[in-house]
Enzyme design. Structure first.
Site, mmCIF file in Angstrom:
data_model
loop_
_atom_site.group_PDB
_atom_site.id
_atom_site.type_symbol
_atom_site.label_atom_id
_atom_site.label_comp_id
_atom_site.label_asym_id
_atom_site.label_seq_id
_atom_site.Cartn_x
_atom_site.Cartn_y
_atom_site.Cartn_z
ATOM 1 N N PRO A 166 1.095 -1.166 0.001
ATOM 2 C CA PRO A 166 -0.008 0.029 -0.027
ATOM 3 C C PRO A 166 0.860 1.358 0.040
ATOM 4 O O PRO A 166 1.743 1.450 0.718
ATOM 5 C CB PRO A 166 -0.773 -0.058 1.304
ATOM 6 C CG PRO A 166 0.067 -0.936 2.337
ATOM 7 C CD PRO A 166 1.037 -1.665 1.387
ATOM 8 N N GLU A 167 0.422 2.189 -1.128
ATOM 9 C CA GLU A 167 0.910 3.653 -0.982
ATOM 10 C C GLU A 167 -0.341 4.396 -0.534
ATOM 11 O O GLU A 167 -1.317 3.851 -0.156
ATOM 12 C CB GLU A 167 1.455 3.885 -2.203
ATOM 13 C CG GLU A 167 2.734 2.841 -2.484
ATOM 14 C CD GLU A 167 3.363 3.114 -4.007
ATOM 15 O OE1 GLU A 167 3.464 4.131 -4.401
ATOM 16 O OE2 GLU A 167 3.795 2.067 -4.431
#
Length: 277
Positions: free
Chosen positions: A2-3
DNA sequence: CACGAGACCTGTTCGC
DNA sequence: TGCGAACAGGTCTCGT
């Protein structure tokens, strides 16, 4: 995994409930009954005993995001979750079986569970009255209204570093990771190894615009889902360079190249993103 | 200060 | 087929 866009998508889903394919109830306003921890190192703070005791009975008052941290406000304290490389958060009902990769499960009223799924065990969870101790070192939020292009330019030239590692440095800017950095640099036409001090104000403005555009697109597509960690987003179908080595650049048809920068796989177009002019 | 290497972890894919 | 190497959306710590 996840960004910023993925964490934002997850935060929105927990807040409002799942929409599209997976319909899940919102957690906002729900009460935590108990916590189970299956991999002890996942819990960074406090001790397991204190955590279990403090989290039980807490009401989720607010759900938000800062950089790649997911924040859940409970009374007097904040639950912070960082998903690192392979973490994901799943809302489900307690008649489902627990997966082998669940590292922590919070049980809510009404038989609802929040599971932290994390094959690589890098994710971390904190419950603290002082979240600023974790968040204060973070750089600006790239999508915030007060993140202005000239401020970005001043920050860029204040350091002398390669653009890619600098953009991924969370104290410089909060939220970019490997995917969105490669995509933003390509869109701005800047080489990932270009030295930050060599940019002029026009370069900085272009990069500012590209970063925000790419992040907003990512959010609009509910994030990117690649490999076996699927989460429902489809931004992966819109990558221009990330993991597209050998494929033609969508702008000029030159094959996309993969190099290593700061120990990270880096994808760019050698034609559109030149080191020197 | 900037940078590279190594840790932390498990799973998948690639090359011989 | 099998087996080791390389690689994976992140971050920390240490040494130069």
């Amino acid at each position: 995994m996840p960004e910023l866009p993925e964490v934002e998508t997850i935060a929105a889903r927990l807040r409002k409930g799942g929409r599209n394919h997976a319909s899940t109830p919102p957690l906002l306003g729900k009460r935590i009954i108990s916590a189970q921890v299956f991999w002890e190192r996942t819990l960074a703070e406090p001790t397991l005993e204190k955590f279990k005791q403090k989290i039980s009975g807490q009401l989720i008052r607010e759900i938000s995001r800062r950089g790649k941290f997911l924040l859940m406000d409970v009374s007097g304290e904040t639950l912070l979750i960082h998903l690192r490389m392979s973490g994901d958060l799943l809302v489900e009902t307690d008649d489902k079986l627990l997966s082998t990769y669940y590292r922590m499960v919070l049980s809510f009223e009404d038989g609802i569970r929040l599971a932290l799924n994390d094959p690589r065990k890098f994710a971390r969870v904190w419950l603290t009255a002082n979240p600023d101790a974790l968040l204060s070192h973070l750089g600006p939020e790239p999508l915030a209204a007060d993140f202005a292009p000239d401020l970005f330019y001043r920050r860029l030239v204040a350091r002398r570093r390669q653009l890619k590692p600098l953009l991924m440095d969370q104290s410089f800017l909060a939220g970019l990771g490997n995917i969105y950095t490669d995509e933003a640099l390509h869109q701005a036409g800047l080489h990932p190894q270009r030295i930050s001090t060599s940019l002029d104000i026009r370069d900085a403005e272009r990069l500012w615009m590209s970063i925000r555009h790419v992040l907003k697109e990512g959010i609009r597509r509910n994030g990117a889902s690649i490999d076996w960690v699927y989460r429902g987003g489809d931004f992966q179908n819109y990558f221009r360079v990330y993991q597209r080595n050998g494929e033609p650049c969508p702008v000029c048809d030159t094959p996309i190249q993969r190099i290593t920068v700061g120990q990270r796989g880096t994808h760019f177009c050698p034609q559109c993103q030149r080191l020197e002019e």
